[in-house]
Write a protein that holds these residues in place. Structure first.
Motif, short mmCIF file in Angstrom:
data_model
loop_
_atom_site.label_atom_id
_atom_site.label_comp_id
_atom_site.label_asym_id
_atom_site.label_seq_id
_atom_site.Cartn_x
_atom_site.Cartn_y
_atom_site.Cartn_z
N GLY A 53 0.83 -1.19 0.00
CA GLY A 53 0.00 0.00 0.00
C GLY A 53 0.87 1.24 0.00
O GLY A 53 2.04 1.20 -0.39
N LYS A 54 0.27 2.34 0.46
CA LYS A 54 1.03 3.59 0.53
C LYS A 54 0.72 4.30 1.84
O LYS A 54 -0.37 4.13 2.42
N VAL A 55 1.68 5.08 2.29
CA VAL A 55 1.51 5.84 3.53
C VAL A 55 0.37 6.84 3.32
O VAL A 55 0.39 7.64 2.38
N TYR A 56 -0.62 6.77 4.19
CA TYR A 56 -1.77 7.68 4.13
C TYR A 56 -1.61 8.82 5.13
O TYR A 56 -1.94 9.96 4.85
N SER A 57 -1.10 8.48 6.32
CA SER A 57 -0.83 9.48 7.35
C SER A 57 0.24 8.92 8.28
O SER A 57 0.46 7.71 8.33
N HIS A 58 0.88 9.80 9.04
CA HIS A 58 1.91 9.32 9.97
C HIS A 58 2.17 10.34 11.06
O HIS A 58 1.90 11.53 10.91
N SER A 59 2.71 9.83 12.16
CA SER A 59 3.11 10.67 13.29
C SER A 59 4.28 9.98 13.98
O SER A 59 4.28 8.76 14.14
N THR A 60 5.25 10.76 14.39
CA THR A 60 6.42 10.19 15.07
C THR A 60 6.27 10.34 16.57
O THR A 60 5.95 11.41 17.07
N VAL A 61 6.52 9.24 17.27
CA VAL A 61 6.51 9.21 18.73
C VAL A 61 7.95 9.37 19.19
O VAL A 61 8.80 8.53 18.89
N VAL A 62 8.23 10.44 19.89
CA VAL A 62 9.60 10.73 20.32
C VAL A 62 9.88 10.10 21.68
O VAL A 62 10.99 9.66 21.95
N ARG A 63 8.87 10.04 22.52
CA ARG A 63 9.04 9.49 23.87
C ARG A 63 8.05 8.34 24.07
O ARG A 63 6.85 8.56 24.19
N GLY A 64 8.57 7.12 24.06
CA GLY A 64 7.72 5.94 24.20
C GLY A 64 7.03 5.88 25.55
O GLY A 64 7.59 6.33 26.56
N PRO A 65 5.81 5.32 25.59
CA PRO A 65 5.04 5.29 26.83
C PRO A 65 5.51 4.27 27.87
O PRO A 65 5.16 4.37 29.04
N THR A 66 6.28 3.28 27.44
CA THR A 66 6.80 2.27 28.38
C THR A 66 8.28 2.05 28.07
O THR A 66 8.78 2.50 27.03
N ALA A 67 8.95 1.32 28.93
CA ALA A 67 10.38 1.07 28.73
C ALA A 67 10.65 0.37 27.40
O ALA A 67 11.62 0.69 26.70
N THR A 68 9.81 -0.57 27.02
CA THR A 68 9.99 -1.29 25.76
C THR A 68 9.90 -0.34 24.57
O THR A 68 10.72 -0.39 23.65
N TRP A 69 8.90 0.53 24.58
CA TRP A 69 8.73 1.50 23.48
C TRP A 69 9.85 2.53 23.51
O TRP A 69 10.29 3.01 22.46
N GLN A 70 10.32 2.89 24.68
CA GLN A 70 11.40 3.87 24.77
C GLN A 70 12.69 3.35 24.13
O GLN A 70 13.45 4.12 23.56
N LYS A 71 12.87 2.04 24.16
CA LYS A 71 14.07 1.45 23.55
C LYS A 71 14.11 1.63 22.04
O LYS A 71 15.19 1.65 21.44
N ILE A 72 12.95 1.75 21.40
CA ILE A 72 12.92 1.89 19.94
C ILE A 72 12.57 3.31 19.50
O ILE A 72 12.43 3.58 18.31
N SER A 73 12.43 4.23 20.45
CA SER A 73 12.10 5.62 20.11
C SER A 73 13.29 6.30 19.44
O SER A 73 14.44 5.99 19.76
N PRO A 74 13.05 7.22 18.53
CA PRO A 74 11.74 7.59 18.03
C PRO A 74 11.24 6.56 17.01
O PRO A 74 12.02 5.95 16.30
N TYR A 75 9.93 6.39 16.95
CA TYR A 75 9.32 5.49 15.97
C TYR A 75 8.11 6.18 15.36
O TYR A 75 7.55 7.12 15.93
N THR A 76 7.72 5.72 14.20
CA THR A 76 6.64 6.37 13.46
C THR A 76 5.48 5.40 13.27
O THR A 76 5.69 4.23 12.90
N VAL A 77 4.29 5.89 13.54
CA VAL A 77 3.06 5.12 13.36
C VAL A 77 2.15 5.88 12.40
O VAL A 77 2.34 7.06 12.14
N GLY A 78 1.16 5.20 11.89
CA GLY A 78 0.20 5.87 11.01
C GLY A 78 -0.65 4.88 10.25
O GLY A 78 -0.63 3.67 10.53
N PHE A 79 -1.38 5.40 9.29
CA PHE A 79 -2.26 4.57 8.47
C PHE A 79 -1.64 4.28 7.12
O PHE A 79 -1.02 5.16 6.50
#
Length: 139
Positions: free
Chosen positions: A67-93
């Motif tokens: 498919g193709k990127v429809y929208s996105h947002s970057t998370v700079v500060r992960g909400p838990t320790a696991t997510w913080q290890k991979i920050s920054p990461y990008t999510v979207g549709f």
């Protein structure tokens, strides 16, 4: 209200009955979605009826995972320790080629994720559940 369950630090999805075939297919590295047998529209998220025409006959199909990127947002500060290890990461549709939109995480540097860029699915085990993540592809 349900509580979030964690496995190996990853939150596990809240599984509803209509989506069980989706989660089972992901364990086999297959991305699936529903299509209405009446109006032929892609249906996502999973339902017991078609949200487009109220048809009751839905069939599961395997997505090509592109498919193709429809929208996105970057998370700079992960909400838990696991997510913080991979920050920054990008999510979207992702606008899937089959005609539905899927929320996901992109496997790319935040600045490389651009609306309209082509992507394809990659599978990653997080805890006990395989998740569909999307990587950028050359066009």
């Amino acid at each position: 209200m349900s509580s979030v369950k964690y496995e190996d630090g990853w939150p596990q999805p809240h599984r509803i009955m209509d989506a069980e075939p989706y989660w089972a297919a992901l364990q086999e590295d297959r991305l699936t979605y529903q299509r209405c047998d009446t109006c032929t529209q892609a249906v996502w998220p999973p339902h017991g009826f078609c949200p487009h025409c109220s048809g009751r006959s839905l069939t599961w199909h395997t997505s090509k995972g592109k498919g193709k990127v429809y929208s996105h947002s970057t998370v700079v500060r992960g909400p838990t320790a696991t997510w913080q290890k991979i920050s920054p990461y990008t999510v979207g549709f992702v606008e899937m080629d089959e005609g539905y939109y899927l929320f996901t995480q992109f496997l790319a540097k935040p600045d490389d994720v651009v609306i309209g860029k082509r992507v394809e699915v990659r599978y990653e085990k997080r805890g006990t559940q395989t998740q569909p993540l999307f990587a950028l592809v050359d066009q």
